[in-house]
Design an enzyme around this catalytic site. Structure first.
Site, PDB file in Angstrom:
ATOM      1  N   HIS A 127       0.535  -1.098   0.316  1.00  0.00           N
ATOM      2  CA  HIS A 127       0.154  -0.049   0.085  1.00  0.00           C
ATOM      3  C   HIS A 127       1.149   1.212  -0.346  1.00  0.00           C
ATOM      4  O   HIS A 127       2.254   1.387   0.601  1.00  0.00           O
ATOM      5  CB  HIS A 127      -0.849  -0.428   1.417  1.00  0.00           C
ATOM      6  N   ASP A 204       2.803  -4.753   7.823  1.00  0.00           N
ATOM      7  CA  ASP A 204       1.578  -4.229   7.315  1.00  0.00           C
ATOM      8  C   ASP A 204       0.930  -4.624   7.533  1.00  0.00           C
ATOM      9  O   ASP A 204       0.524  -5.358   7.080  1.00  0.00           O
ATOM     10  CB  ASP A 204       1.742  -3.037   6.099  1.00  0.00           C
ATOM     11  N   GLN A 207      -4.637  -5.420   6.824  1.00  0.00           N
ATOM     12  CA  GLN A 207      -6.396  -5.936   6.277  1.00  0.00           C
ATOM     13  C   GLN A 207      -5.913  -7.765   6.920  1.00  0.00           C
ATOM     14  O   GLN A 207      -6.416  -8.050   6.846  1.00  0.00           O
ATOM     15  CB  GLN A 207      -5.984  -6.492   5.251  1.00  0.00           C
ATOM     16  N   LYS A 230     -10.604  -0.475  10.210  1.00  0.00           N
ATOM     17  CA  LYS A 230     -10.470  -1.350   8.953  1.00  0.00           C
ATOM     18  C   LYS A 230     -11.302  -2.960   9.980  1.00  0.00           C
ATOM     19  O   LYS A 230     -11.410  -3.820   9.319  1.00  0.00           O
ATOM     20  CB  LYS A 230      -8.894  -2.015   8.747  1.00  0.00           C
ATOM     21  N   CYS A 368      -4.843   2.422  -3.674  1.00  0.00           N
ATOM     22  CA  CYS A 368      -3.556   3.240  -2.992  1.00  0.00           C
ATOM     23  C   CYS A 368      -2.060   2.093  -2.790  1.00  0.00           C
ATOM     24  O   CYS A 368      -1.193   1.308  -1.720  1.00  0.00           O
ATOM     25  CB  CYS A 368      -3.974   3.665  -1.444  1.00  0.00           C
TER      26      CYS A 368
HETATM   27  N1  PMP Z   1      -1.961  -1.165   4.175  1.00  0.00           N
HETATM   28  C1  PMP Z   1      -2.365  -2.164   3.944  1.00  0.00           C
HETATM   29  C2  PMP Z   1      -2.794  -2.643   3.368  1.00  0.00           C
HETATM   30  C3  PMP Z   1      -4.530  -1.053   3.958  1.00  0.00           C
HETATM   31  O1  PMP Z   1      -5.494  -1.796   2.788  1.00  0.00           O
HETATM   32  C4  PMP Z   1      -4.155   0.866   4.471  1.00  0.00           C
HETATM   33  C5  PMP Z   1      -5.823   1.420   4.068  1.00  0.00           C
HETATM   34  N2  PMP Z   1      -6.633   0.619   2.853  1.00  0.00           N
HETATM   35  C6  PMP Z   1      -2.828   0.892   5.022  1.00  0.00           C
HETATM   36  C7  PMP Z   1      -2.145   0.564   4.964  1.00  0.00           C
HETATM   37  C8  PMP Z   1      -3.428   2.403   5.448  1.00  0.00           C
HETATM   38  O2  PMP Z   1      -4.250   2.450   6.472  1.00  0.00           O
HETATM   39  P1  PMP Z   1      -5.166   3.395   7.113  1.00  0.00           P
HETATM   40  O3  PMP Z   1      -5.496   4.279   5.655  1.00  0.00           O
HETATM   41  O4  PMP Z   1      -6.293   3.157   7.822  1.00  0.00           O
HETATM   42  O5  PMP Z   1      -3.747   4.981   7.470  1.00  0.00           O
END
Ligand code: PMP
Length: 410
Positions: A127, A204, A207, A230, A368
């Site tokens: 991401h 990270d 998910q 999430k 993203c």
């Molecule tokens: N990493 C992953 C794999 C994600 O799916 C997301 C959110 N789509 C993020 C990081 C970023 O999370 P946040 O926007 O809640 O900081």
């Protein structure tokens, strides 16, 4: 292989008030949990209850409300710590979410000892929040960002990863479950390999925490980052779990109230972790909501959640593949409830807009994770992602909506 339902999905659905609503006159079919999950009543009520009954600032007051609010805040930390099997709740730092957790590690852990020529290793399926903070650090320090490749299924090339683990690497930052492909990475194995070279690993977990049991000790990582929204909790709250020896050795991230022990104009001393990283008044109600989300997920049982979503994924993969022009993007053997796809040569945004008319909420775009869509030579994908409240019938509704979409373009 699981044989029967592991969740009483109708009971689960009744816990989520928003699922009662309609969109364009149709029952809402929410298939965008990977972007943000819906909230159960238990979370909504916990936040409401906090503001109605206990609201005050934390840690500073001697009065009853302040003590109650502090108790709620620290209780949430304890719950989170149990949820990921952290050795101590003192290792759980509250942040705004995964993005802030990663930036915190970039600034406070890595930056102070990063030098030109050092390497930061990430994977191809990250991401943006696990790419851009490292790029910024590289720009500042002359360090180099290296990317572990993946195959056409969206699985990491583990041989390449192993070869890239050299003494130049100062951190390996890898996603647990890809939001764009659904791939579940072999994080424990990756950590074992990295450890052989003394390389710290940041995971990270944005998910992963909503969809499967996470045990940071079993994974063997150094940092684990995730977001409340999430995992059926509020927005604006998340967690950085880090090994205590790292957290204690790290510089503060932001300066301000709460994170200090003693301040004079000449110099300040700082709190121990996690307080050192929680400058200013935090999102107290958010932590209460996140604690309620953890209770909710634990009530369902993470094994049941994972098994239910695995059944939905297997059904969805089969069902959607029967739709003319459907092509799944991300076909890893070990995969969570994310179905990214293209439909003929219809632009993903058109697919998303047209299925919305049937009440179906899916995501479209690059999720993203631009390098992922670039890897597959696509401008964008559509993505249906699963949560505890989804049903087989909802996948049928998506399949029908996709069939109607393809018919329109025929
Ligand atoms: N990493 C992953 C794999 C994600 O799916 C997301 C959110 N789509 C993020 C990081 C970023 O999370 P946040 O926007 O809640 O900081």
């Amino acid at each position: 292989m699981t044989t029967g339902p592991t969740l009483d999905v109708e009971k689960v659905r009744a816990d989520f008030p928003i699922l009662q609503r309609t969109v364009h006159g149709k029952p809402l079919v929410y298939l965008d949990t990977a972007a943000s999950a819906q909230r159960p009543l238990a979370v909504i009520e916990a936040i409401d209850g906090f503001y109605r009954n206990h609201n005050a600032n934390i840690h500073r007051g001697v009065h009853t409300l302040s003590q109650e609010a502090t108790e709620d805040y620290e209780q949430a930390r304890l719950k989170i710590s149990g949820f990921i099997n952290a050795p101590s709740e003192q290792e759980c730092v509250f942040t705004r979410g995964t993005t802030e957790s990663i930036n915190l590690v970039a600034h406070s852990f890595l930056r102070p000892h990063l030098q030109a020529g050092d390497e930061i290793l990430i994977s191809w399926m990250e991401h943006h929040s696990n790419i851009v903070p490292w790029q910024l650090l590289c720009e500042e320090t002359g360090a180099v960002l290296k990317v572990v490749p993946m195959n056409q299924h969206g699985e990491l090339e583990m041989d390449a990863l192993e070869e890239m683990l050299t003494e130049r690497v100062k951190l390996l930052a890898v996603v647990h479950i890809s939001n764009a492909l659904g791939t579940i990475n072999p994080v424990a194995e990756i950590c074992t390999l990295a450890k052989q070279h003394g390389i710290p690993v940041l995971v990270d977990g944005a998910q992963a925490t909503p969809h499967q049991a996470v045990d940071v000790q079993a994974l063997g990582c150094d940092f684990y980052c995730f977001s409340g929204h999430k995992m059926y909790g509020p927005t604006g709250i998340g967690v950085l779990w880090g090994r205590y020896e790292h957290l204690q050795a790290m510089r503060p991230y932001q300066g301000g109230g709460e994170m200090i022990r003693h301040v004079t104009f000449e110099a300040s001393t700082f709190n121990d972790a996690p307080g050192k990283f929680e400058a200013g008044t935090p999102n107290i109600a958010g932590t209460v909501g996140l604690g309620a989300a953890v209770d909710y997920l634990e009530g369902l049982g993470m094994e049941n959640v994972a098994a239910w979503e695995a059944q939905l994924l297997a059904y969805g993969t089969e069902k959607l593949s029967q739709v003319d022009g459907f092509r799944m993007i991300g076909t890893a053997t070990n995969k969570a409830g994310v179905m990214s796809f293209v439909l003929g040569d219809i632009h993903a945004n058109d697919v998303g807009t047209l299925v919305d008319l049937h009440g179906v909420a899916i995501r479209t775009g690059h999720h993203c994770a631009m390098p992922v869509v670039q890897f597959f030579g696509l401008p964008a994908t559509a993505r249906a992602s699963l949560g505890v409240y989804n049903t087989f019938e909802e996948i049928d509704i998506l399949a029908e909506a996709l069939e109607k979409t393809i018919d329109m373009f025929a």
